[in-house]
Write an enzyme that holds these catalytic residues in place. Sequence first.
Site, short mmCIF file in Angstrom:
data_model
loop_
_atom_site.label_atom_id
_atom_site.label_comp_id
_atom_site.label_asym_id
_atom_site.label_seq_id
_atom_site.Cartn_x
_atom_site.Cartn_y
_atom_site.Cartn_z
N ASP A 277 0.84 -1.19 0.00
CA ASP A 277 0.00 0.00 0.00
C ASP A 277 0.88 1.25 0.00
OD1 ASP A 277 -2.69 1.28 0.46
OD2 ASP A 277 -1.65 1.97 2.26
N GLU B 56 1.60 0.10 -4.97
CA GLU B 56 1.11 1.36 -5.51
C GLU B 56 2.28 2.34 -5.61
OE1 GLU B 56 -3.35 2.00 -3.91
OE2 GLU B 56 -1.83 2.02 -2.35
#
Length: 641
Positions: free
Chosen positions: A324, A355
Amino acid sequence: MKTFFNGEDFDERFRYDGKDLGVRCTEEGTVFKVWSPFAQKIELRLYRNDGEEACVIKEMEPEDKGVWKQAFTENLHGMYYDYLVHIEEKKLRTADPYATGCNCNGRKSMVVDLKRTDPEGFREDKAPAAEKEQIIYELHIKDFSYDKESGIPEIYRGKYKAFTVQGTNGKYPTCMDYLKELGITHVHLLPFFDYGSVDEAGSDGQYNWGYDPLNYNVPEGSYATDVSDGTVRIRECKEMVQALHKNGIRVVMDVVYNHTYSEDSWLQRMVPGYYYRHREDGSLSDGSACGNDIAAGRAMVDNYIVDSVMYWAKEYHIDGFRFDLMGLLTVELMNRIRRELNAEFGEGEKLLYGEPWRADTSPMEDGTSAALKENTESLDDGIGIFSDDTRDVIKGHVFDEKEPGFVNGGSGLEALLLFAVTGWRDGGTCFMPKSCAQIINYVSAHDNFTLWDKLVYSMHEKPEFEKKYEDVLSANKLAAFIYFTCQGNLFMQAGEEFGRTKWGEGNSYNSLPEINMLKWSQSVEYKELVEYYKGLIRLRKKLPGLCDKSASASTRITEKKIYKSGVVSFRVDNRSASEEGVEELLVIYNADSEDYPFRLPEGRWAVLVDAEAADLRRVLHTEEKEVVVAAHSGMMLALIE
């Protein structure tokens, strides 16, 4: 607080590279170790149960590098513990940041003899053999089985144990049976380490995606059938992984090492100020938009993250990790994780992707660079990044529900779409990946609108999300066809293949479980769409020209052409050095509102995908020199002679 921990001198003095922090509990005894270089004294407090009164209090013994230790000759499995850390004039009660077990809601740590938590046969558990292509299916544990139509026994709904149920005796496949039939290779599970936003003793009607880390090395208790015994969550989490492996599916863990649920964490209480980034004025950095940023780039922060990843890979047999807000971590840390996983398990055996962005800027340590998209070239080619470029060119900007992409009415996107086909290896965006292996192609994930909702919003003035719009169905098929024919890795949100809706909710992180759950009846209602996805999955695994992840894979894509607004094509060299098969493919995308008559190149062709079905083989007659590509659809053909 001024960040006086930034200097190399501190890390040089106190860096501890031992792999024994936390608790090691075996039949030979129990050893507690923590890292707290500012402490003058630390008291270990033991509890026989989850009560308030400690039955044993022992002072820890100081060692080198800021490490404190206390050892017992007894196996203390099942006892709870915490620490009282004396720093200057303060006494800070804290659980163990390295704990592998905890009580209900994670406020106390638990001593665990991990061998005792193994399900039968778990030590022999292995990941299924790797397939030629990886198709990743993003799934939330509660979403998987919360629906009554799932057929899962009520006691297991929304729990780890739901994955262990084989055959739900329903009218149609659900849960594990459905996953097997779909053909995906990896299940990517939203965070299932212990997080702070759900009361584990509360009702099952609570919901959160879980991006709120509390105890990084302990499974979340709300997915266990019993929260009163800290070993149950461990055993049942292992049973979930084991069940997925038995059914031929690998497991990816969504991890959140960029921030914690609160700055007042066990890390902060054990070593105040060290684990978090601060601005020049002493205020907390908030590049995560969650209140704090973990200070990746500092020696013991990086050690903590690496050790945690390796722990999950070894103890729980996790097959991959999705990071994340990876843009808040560093290139150096991500490359180190890749190296250590390779060294332990083999080159590329564990998936690694994340990400490549952050919510805001964040002060980095000297000599480090952020793991952002523009730094992709510095990342190991075994580290993937989500391609927001591919996502947005296909369906439109993710934060604007009305903005269309190629499949839903956008214009002037043809050239960009043809760059996406090679995983952006031949330009078209702000970075150059080392190979398409670094690219994760997708059109929907847990964040933002589901694909169906985005298409409904952008294609209809008065959206009705449960209505089975034929134009939305066609756009959904075309979106899937496009990213399944792009080079790179494939990722899909659970339920995308049956028109999953959240009734237009774009940020359902704590919405009702009824809004978030997979509605299994839709897999029947949208059976045509499900079958289309199944066909794309089967077909993709057969096509070396699209599965190729080498640096030269983009050279297989030739004759990229734009015919008019909404109509493009390209050819694919599909030859394989190891097996015989179709040597050339022709792919056509038609997002126009009219059918498009397409003149075929010389040779005899067979249709593999059209507007109605995928993984078919309709051989064209010798005299057929033209095909009609239906409006709002794609077509793939194979040269057969």
